[in-house]
Scaffold this active site. Structure first.
Site, PDB file in Angstrom:
ATOM      1  N   CYS A 172      51.763  10.618  39.391  1.00 22.42           N
ATOM      2  CA  CYS A 172      51.631  11.963  38.854  1.00 22.42           C
ATOM      3  C   CYS A 172      52.749  13.199  39.055  1.00 22.42           C
ATOM      4  CB  CYS A 172      50.197  12.813  39.390  1.00 22.42           C
ATOM      5  SG  CYS A 172      48.818  11.478  38.740  1.00 22.42           S
ATOM      6  N   ASP A 195      55.135  11.196  51.503  1.00 23.28           N
ATOM      7  CA  ASP A 195      54.111  10.243  51.497  1.00 23.28           C
ATOM      8  C   ASP A 195      52.810  10.907  52.515  1.00 23.28           C
ATOM      9  OD1 ASP A 195      52.641   8.080  50.665  1.00 23.28           O
ATOM     10  OD2 ASP A 195      52.952   7.070  52.350  1.00 23.28           O
ATOM     11  N   ASN A 217      54.080  -0.587  37.993  1.00 21.54           N
ATOM     12  CA  ASN A 217      53.999  -0.265  39.659  1.00 21.54           C
ATOM     13  C   ASN A 217      55.248  -0.800  40.487  1.00 21.54           C
ATOM     14  OD1 ASN A 217      52.788   1.109  41.545  1.00 21.54           O
ATOM     15  ND2 ASN A 217      51.618  -0.779  42.425  1.00 21.54           N
TER      16      ASN A 217
END
Length: 378
Positions: free
Chosen positions: A29, A46, A142
Site C-alpha cells: 500500500c 516497519d 511477494n
C-alpha cells in the site's frame, strides 16, 4: 507505550525544519515507498515504539534493517532503493528470479524480462503456467529485499538517538479504489484513532493470501501482530493521546483512487505532495476545508506545492476528481466497519458513537448537496 507496525520518517519543511511522522500501511500500500520518498529521511520502515514523555509523543525504531516488497521497484520511481540494491553490501533477495548470469530480476524492474531463470516455481521461462493454468510471473508478487539501514543514503541523523524523535503526525494508509481522498486530516485524536486507524481497510493484493481485490479490515495495519484483544488495543490507542493537550494530528492517505475507467487518479510521485501538506498542517501553516469525514487541502496550497516540489502543474480538474466527497461509498464503509465491530468483544462504546456521528454528517451533506460533493461546495 504503543508498539506499532509503522515507519518513522522525517519530512523536510520550510527553513530546514524536519517534522517526524509515523505511518501504518498494509502490505503493498506504499509504506516503504513513502518512508523512502526522495528528499526526506528515514529512521525505520516497519516497527515504531511510541512513548509519552511530558506533553510529547516520542518514537524509536528498534530494528537494524529494512524488509520490503521488491515488486515494482525501478530507477525512476524508487531511486534511493534502486541505488542501494545495485551497490556492494549485504542484501538478501527472496523469491526473485535468478538469471542464468547469476543476477536477479523482479516484476517491474528496469529492462527486458530475461528469457529464462530459476524462481519459486523451479526452472522458469516466459509463458510458464501453474497447475491451475495461470501464468507464473518471473518473480513472486511477494518477493522481498532485506538490507541494513546503514546502507541508505537518506538515513536520518537521529536514527540512534536514545531519546527518539518527537512525533509530529501519524499516518494511516490503505489500498482503496473508490472511497477515501488522497490525504485527509482527522478532526481530533479520538476521531483519528477510530475513523482512520481502527477503520483502516485495504483491498487485497498478490502479496496477501487469498483472492485479490477483496476489501479487508486491518485496524492500524496491526491485526496480524496483536498480542492483546482488539477492543483492548483500540482502547489503549484512545487513552494514549487523550491525556495530551495537543496530541499529534492523525492523517489518512490513499494512493490508489481510480476513475470510472479503472485508471489511477494519482501518480506515484504525488505522495511527496501529500507529505509536504501534512507537514505544513502539523504546524498549522496552511488552512484546510472541513468535510463530513475530516479536513482536506485547499486547491491553492496543493497547486503551489506541486510546482515547488515536483515542478509540474496541478490542474483544478485533477483536484476535483481526487478530492470529491463520495458519500455513498463513505456511508457503505461506515456500515462495513460497524458490522465488524459488532462481532468484536470489549469494543469501547465511543467507537460506535464516533462512527454514527460521521454517518449523520455524511447523510446531512448528501441531503443538501447530493451524492458527490466538490470541495468548493463545502
Amino acid at each position: 507505550w504503543l508498539t506499532e507496525h509503522m515507519f518513522i520518517m522525517g519530512v523536510h519543511g520550510p527553513q530546514q525544519r524536519v517534522t517526524y511522522f509515523t505511518g501504518a500501511f498494509p502490505s503493498l500500500c506504499g509504506k516503504t515507498s513513502t518512508a523512502m520518498m526522495e528528499g526526506e529521511t528515514i529512521i525505520g520502515d516497519d516497527i515504531a515504539y511510541l512513548r509519552r514523555k511530558g506533553e510529547e509523543i516520542r518514537t524509536v525504531n528498534v530494528e537494524k534493517g529494512m524488509f520490503g516488497i521488491i515488486q515494482g521497484i525501478n530507477s525512476e520511481d524508487d531511486p534511493i532503493i534502486w541505488e542501494v540494491l545495485h551497490q556492494t553490501g549485504e542484501i538478501i533477495f527472496s523469491n526473485v528470479l535468478i538469471t542464468k548470469e547469476g543476477g536477479c530480476h523482479w516484476i517491474g524492474k528496469d529492462g527486458e524480462t530475461p528469457s529464462e531463470g530459476i524462481n519459486h516455481s523451479g526452472k522458469w521461462y516466459p509463458g510458464k503456467k501453474d497447475e491451475a493454468g495461470k501464468e507464473i510471473p518471473p518473480s513472486h508478487p511477494n518477493a522481498r529485499f532485506t538490507l541494513d539501514l546503514k546502507l541508505l543514503g537518506n538515513l536520518d541523523p537521529h536514527i540512534d538517538s536514545p531519546e527518539g524523535v518527537v512525533v509530529g503526525g501519524i499516518i494511516y494508509g490503505g489500498r482503496d479504489s473508490d472511497t477515501c481522498v488522497p490525504v485527509e486530516e482527522s478532526f481530533n485524536w479520538e476521531h483519528g484513532v477510530i475513523t482512520k486507524g481502527a477503520s483502516l481497510e485495504s483491498e487485497t493484493t498478490a502479496a496477501t493470501l487469498g483472492k485479490e481485490g477483496v476489501r479487508k479490515w486491518n485496524p492500524m495495519s496491526n491485526l496480524d501482530f496483536l498480542s492483546i484483544p482488539i477492543g483492548k488495543y483500540i482502547e489503549s490507542n484512545l487513552k494514549f493521546g487523550a491525556s495530551l493537550k495537543n496530541p499529534p494530528p492523525i492523517f489518512s492517505v490513499n494512493y490508489f483512487l481510480k476513475d470510472s475507467e479503472g485508471d489511477f487518479l494519482n501518480q506515484k510521485t504525488d505522495k511527496a505532495i501529500w507529505l509536504r501538506w501534512m507537514e505544513l498542517r502539523s504546524h498549522r501553516e496552511v488552512e484546510a476545508i472541513k468535510t463530513p469525514t475530516g479536513y482536506i487541502p485547499q486547491y491553492k496550497d496543493l497547486k503551489r506545492l506541486f510546482k515547488e516540489v515536483l515542478s509540474k502543474d496541478y490542474p483544478k480538474e485533477s483536484y476535483n476528481k481526487q478530492f470529491i466527497i463520495r458519500t455513498p461509498e463513505s456511508l457503505a464503509k461506515i456500515e462495513r466497519i460497524k458490522e465488524v465491530y459488532k462481532n468484536v468483544a470489549d469494543v469501547p462504546e465511543v467507537v460506535f458513537s464516533v462512527l454514527e456521528e460521521q454517518r449523520e454528517r455524511l447523510l446531512a451533506a448528501r441531503k443538501k448537496q447530493g451524492d458527490y460533493i466538490l470541495p468548493e461546495q463545502l
